[in-house]
Structure formats: C-alpha cells, structure tokens
Scaffold this active site. Sequence first.
Site, PDB file in Angstrom:
ATOM      1  N   LYS A  41      -3.987   3.963  -4.512  1.00 56.50           N
ATOM      2  CA  LYS A  41      -5.256   3.753  -5.221  1.00 56.50           C
ATOM      3  C   LYS A  41      -6.428   4.358  -4.436  1.00 56.50           C
ATOM      4  CE  LYS A  41      -4.610  -0.706  -5.106  1.00 56.50           C
ATOM      5  NZ  LYS A  41      -3.294  -0.814  -4.450  1.00 56.50           N
ATOM      6  N   ARG A 121      -7.330  -8.996  -8.961  1.00 56.83           N
ATOM      7  CA  ARG A 121      -5.904  -9.087  -8.632  1.00 56.83           C
ATOM      8  C   ARG A 121      -5.247 -10.282  -9.316  1.00 56.83           C
ATOM      9  NH1 ARG A 121      -6.539  -6.235  -3.569  1.00 56.83           N
ATOM     10  NH2 ARG A 121      -4.544  -5.800  -2.609  1.00 56.83           N
ATOM     11  N   ARG A 160       1.428   4.737   6.924  1.00 59.05           N
ATOM     12  CA  ARG A 160      -0.034   4.921   6.887  1.00 59.05           C
ATOM     13  C   ARG A 160      -0.646   4.672   8.275  1.00 59.05           C
ATOM     14  NH1 ARG A 160      -3.404   1.831   2.524  1.00 59.05           N
ATOM     15  NH2 ARG A 160      -2.268   0.066   3.374  1.00 59.05           N
ATOM     16  N   ARG A 193      -2.649  -0.543  10.313  1.00 58.63           N
ATOM     17  CA  ARG A 193      -3.265  -1.786   9.858  1.00 58.63           C
ATOM     18  C   ARG A 193      -2.310  -2.947  10.130  1.00 58.63           C
ATOM     19  NH1 ARG A 193      -5.482  -0.568   3.757  1.00 58.63           N
ATOM     20  NH2 ARG A 193      -4.477  -2.595   3.389  1.00 58.63           N
ATOM     21  N   ARG A 204       2.788  -8.960   0.932  1.00 60.01           N
ATOM     22  CA  ARG A 204       1.859  -8.329  -0.018  1.00 60.01           C
ATOM     23  C   ARG A 204       2.569  -7.940  -1.310  1.00 60.01           C
ATOM     24  NH1 ARG A 204      -0.287  -3.563   3.444  1.00 60.01           N
ATOM     25  NH2 ARG A 204      -1.683  -3.082   1.722  1.00 60.01           N
TER      26      ARG A 204
HETATM   27  P1  AP5 Z   1      -3.421   4.374  -0.140  1.00 61.57           P
HETATM   28  O1  AP5 Z   1      -4.166   5.326  -0.986  1.00 61.57           O
HETATM   29  O2  AP5 Z   1      -4.088   3.864   1.104  1.00 61.57           O
HETATM   30  O3  AP5 Z   1      -2.856   3.163  -0.994  1.00 61.57           O
HETATM   31  P2  AP5 Z   1      -3.594   1.941  -1.666  1.00 61.57           P
HETATM   32  O4  AP5 Z   1      -2.964   1.704  -2.989  1.00 61.57           O
HETATM   33  O5  AP5 Z   1      -5.078   2.135  -1.633  1.00 61.57           O
HETATM   34  O6  AP5 Z   1      -3.110   0.820  -0.667  1.00 61.57           O
HETATM   35  P3  AP5 Z   1      -3.847  -0.400   0.012  1.00 61.57           P
HETATM   36  O7  AP5 Z   1      -2.916  -0.902   1.081  1.00 61.57           O
HETATM   37  O8  AP5 Z   1      -5.222  -0.058   0.499  1.00 61.57           O
HETATM   38  O9  AP5 Z   1      -3.907  -1.388  -1.157  1.00 61.57           O
HETATM   39  P4  AP5 Z   1      -3.898  -2.885  -1.121  1.00 61.57           P
HETATM   40  O10 AP5 Z   1      -4.147  -3.163  -2.525  1.00 61.57           O
HETATM   41  O11 AP5 Z   1      -2.772  -3.603  -0.525  1.00 61.57           O
HETATM   42  O12 AP5 Z   1      -5.010  -3.208  -0.033  1.00 61.57           O
HETATM   43  P5  AP5 Z   1      -6.479  -3.751  -0.138  1.00 61.57           P
HETATM   44  O13 AP5 Z   1      -7.238  -3.046   0.880  1.00 61.57           O
HETATM   45  O14 AP5 Z   1      -6.979  -3.770  -1.541  1.00 61.57           O
HETATM   46  O15 AP5 Z   1      -2.033   5.077   0.266  1.00 61.57           O
HETATM   47  C1  AP5 Z   1      -1.107   4.448   1.134  1.00 61.57           C
HETATM   48  C2  AP5 Z   1      -0.473   5.535   2.032  1.00 61.57           C
HETATM   49  O16 AP5 Z   1       0.311   6.422   1.225  1.00 61.57           O
HETATM   50  C3  AP5 Z   1      -1.474   6.432   2.767  1.00 61.57           C
HETATM   51  O17 AP5 Z   1      -0.969   6.715   4.041  1.00 61.57           O
HETATM   52  C4  AP5 Z   1      -1.550   7.705   1.911  1.00 61.57           C
HETATM   53  O18 AP5 Z   1      -1.835   8.856   2.694  1.00 61.57           O
HETATM   54  C5  AP5 Z   1      -0.164   7.773   1.306  1.00 61.57           C
HETATM   55  N1  AP5 Z   1      -0.174   8.276  -0.085  1.00 61.57           N
HETATM   56  C6  AP5 Z   1      -1.026   7.869  -1.058  1.00 61.57           C
HETATM   57  N2  AP5 Z   1      -0.726   8.508  -2.210  1.00 61.57           N
HETATM   58  C7  AP5 Z   1       0.340   9.316  -1.943  1.00 61.57           C
HETATM   59  C8  AP5 Z   1       1.118  10.215  -2.730  1.00 61.57           C
HETATM   60  N3  AP5 Z   1       0.853  10.409  -4.030  1.00 61.57           N
HETATM   61  N4  AP5 Z   1       2.150  10.859  -2.131  1.00 61.57           N
HETATM   62  C9  AP5 Z   1       2.424  10.657  -0.832  1.00 61.57           C
HETATM   63  N5  AP5 Z   1       1.722   9.832  -0.020  1.00 61.57           N
HETATM   64  C10 AP5 Z   1       0.687   9.146  -0.576  1.00 61.57           C
HETATM   65  O19 AP5 Z   1      -6.266  -5.284   0.225  1.00 61.57           O
HETATM   66  C11 AP5 Z   1      -5.896  -5.681   1.536  1.00 61.57           C
HETATM   67  C12 AP5 Z   1      -5.894  -7.208   1.595  1.00 61.57           C
HETATM   68  O20 AP5 Z   1      -7.220  -7.727   1.343  1.00 61.57           O
HETATM   69  C13 AP5 Z   1      -5.010  -7.938   0.577  1.00 61.57           C
HETATM   70  O21 AP5 Z   1      -3.667  -8.016   1.009  1.00 61.57           O
HETATM   71  C14 AP5 Z   1      -5.692  -9.304   0.533  1.00 61.57           C
HETATM   72  O22 AP5 Z   1      -5.386 -10.093   1.675  1.00 61.57           O
HETATM   73  C15 AP5 Z   1      -7.162  -8.946   0.607  1.00 61.57           C
HETATM   74  N6  AP5 Z   1      -7.743  -8.722  -0.732  1.00 61.57           N
HETATM   75  C16 AP5 Z   1      -8.382  -7.597  -1.153  1.00 61.57           C
HETATM   76  N7  AP5 Z   1      -8.784  -7.723  -2.424  1.00 61.57           N
HETATM   77  C17 AP5 Z   1      -8.393  -8.954  -2.833  1.00 61.57           C
HETATM   78  C18 AP5 Z   1      -8.495  -9.659  -4.057  1.00 61.57           C
HETATM   79  N8  AP5 Z   1      -9.097  -9.117  -5.129  1.00 61.57           N
HETATM   80  N9  AP5 Z   1      -7.964 -10.908  -4.145  1.00 61.57           N
HETATM   81  C19 AP5 Z   1      -7.366 -11.476  -3.079  1.00 61.57           C
HETATM   82  N10 AP5 Z   1      -7.222 -10.858  -1.883  1.00 61.57           N
HETATM   83  C20 AP5 Z   1      -7.733  -9.614  -1.753  1.00 61.57           C
END
Ligand code: AP5
Length: 254
Positions: A41, A121, A160, A193, A204
């Site tokens: 994302k 979420r 990552r 991370r 997760r």
């Molecule tokens: P990346 O683009 O970083 O993936 P992402 O989907 O953004 O992953 P996140 O880990 O950031 O999502 P998340 O939803 O778990 O975390 P968030 O920060 O929201 O890509 C991942 C890797 O793959 C990278 O290395 C990239 O280079 C590679 N890649 C990407 N696309 C690719 C492709 N097409 N081909 C090959 N490689 C690729 O949340 C973190 C934490 O915060 C949660 O666990 C929770 O504790 C809390 N939190 C946040 N929001 C909420 C909420 N709304 N409610 C409750 N808790 C919350």
Amino acid sequence: MYTTGNRIAWLQGPDASCAKTGPVPPRPWHLVLLGPPGVGKGTQAEKIIAEFGACHLSTGDVFRYAARDTSGQAPSPAMAVALAAMKRGELVSDATVVELVRERIQCLACQYGFLLDGFPRTLEQAHALDAILGAAGRKLDAAINYFAPESLIIERLSGRRVCRQCRTGYHVQNKPPRVSGRCDACDGDLIQRDDDKPEAIRTRLHAYATTCDPVLEFYRRQGLLRKIDASGDPGAVFVHTREVIQKLSPAVPH
Ligand code: AP5
C-alpha cells in the site's frame, strides 16, 4: 509530478501547521487504500501521489513518528499503550485510532486530497471515517483493496528495511539500496521494523484476517470497492492502480 510534502500536520497532529506547497491537483482524490500488511500500500501510495497528487495519510506512520519522538517528552498514556500494541503486531484500539484521525480532520478537508493508508481497519473505524468525512464536507472516491498470496506478503515484510533517519523504504531483494545497509537518500542506517519480525508478522496477518471482511463489505455495498492484484512488481501493480483511478467517475463536488 506532485510531491507529498512533509506531512507534518498529519504526523504531529492539530498543533502543527501544514507546510505542503506545490500545484493543487485539478481533481483532488479522496481514496482509502486497503489490504493486508506488506501487500504494498505504501509503495503504491508513493506512485499515486507522484501522478495524481494528494497526501499520504498513514496511521502507522503517525505511530512510528510518535515512537521516535526526540522532544524528550514521554508519550501520552494512550500513545504508550498504542505503541506497545503496534510493536507486538496487534491492532491499536478503535477509540485511540479514531481520535487520532478525528483530530487531524484538517488533513481530510485539504484541497490537495488524501490517500488514507491503514485506516479504516475495522467496521467501527469505517463508520467513524464516514462521520469524520461528513463533518469535513468530503466524500470518498474509492476504497482500493490490494491483495496477494500470503507467502508473497511474508516475503515482502521479512525483506523490508527502512532508513532510521528519513524512513525511506527498501527491500533486500526487490528494492535493495546501492550500498548494503545504507540509505541511498541520506546515508542513514537501514533497520528492520520491530513489527516486521516473524512473531509480529504472524500476529498482524491474523489481525487483518479477523477484521478485513466487514470493512470490504461496507465499501462494496456503497459501490466504492475496487480490487487490485498486487502480486506483480510495483510498476505493474501501478498500471492497474492508474487504470482504476482513471475510470472513477468524474468528481462529485469535493
Ligand atoms: P509496503 O509498501 O511497505 O507495504 P504496506 O502494505 O504499506 O505495508 P505496511 O507494513 O506498512 O502495512 P501495515 O498495514 O501493516 O502497517 P501500518 O503502518 O499501517 O511494502 C512492503 C515491502 O514490500 C517493502 O519492502 C516494499 O519495497 C516491498 N514491495 C511493495 N510492493 C511490492 C511489489 N509489488 N513487488 C515487490 N516488492 C514490493 O500499521 C502498523 C501498525 O500500526 C499496525 O500493526 C497497528 O498496530 C497500528 N495501526 C495502524 N493503523 C491502525 C488502525 N487503523 N487500527 C488499529 N491499529 C492500527
């Protein structure tokens, strides 16, 4: 090509003033990016912004920003609980996340548009977002759901790395830095991370699996859900993302 700006008002909250500059897109997009952790994302968000404008509003980034706060002030009790949950890979409570988004309503009302990443979420968060958007006089254009096989997601999360200083993201195989362990942009250390370690990844993925369906159904019923297979490389996935955005109906007044 548009830029994200420093998102300081989003990261720091209502006491900070937005410093975004640059051209306002002719059509400000209001999009939610859905999908499991690590599906890409954030990677797609960067590409969408470059082509279509808007700001990348990630709730995870707000927590990570708070975690590295260098002001010397202890986080609020609610934020301390949230950061501990995040480290374990658990969801932060709905009340905390909704309040965090609500107090940043100026970012949702902004003339540049927004890409909400990581929120909502849960169904409760989705309902809360509708109310917050209503108060801001905004409507969602679409909720884009990225999906990919779990094995691929685990590979993306485990590989990552992020820059400790500027937070630029890398992947050990798919997007390696020029010099191993160093950020191309600022030469900072690349780190993993806490929530990309195996135990937290399992937690997760489980959290996502137990909360995603009602949210997808909520947007499907409103005709806002768009699905994109994210198994290809980032450029290939963006081709689909661009098609989806270009096909969205012309603006209702924003
Ligand atoms: P990346 O683009 O970083 O993936 P992402 O989907 O953004 O992953 P996140 O880990 O950031 O999502 P998340 O939803 O778990 O975390 P968030 O920060 O929201 O890509 C991942 C890797 O793959 C990278 O290395 C990239 O280079 C590679 N890649 C990407 N696309 C690719 C492709 N097409 N081909 C090959 N490689 C690729 O949340 C973190 C934490 O915060 C949660 O666990 C929770 O504790 C809390 N939190 C946040 N929001 C909420 C909420 N709304 N409610 C409750 N808790 C919350």
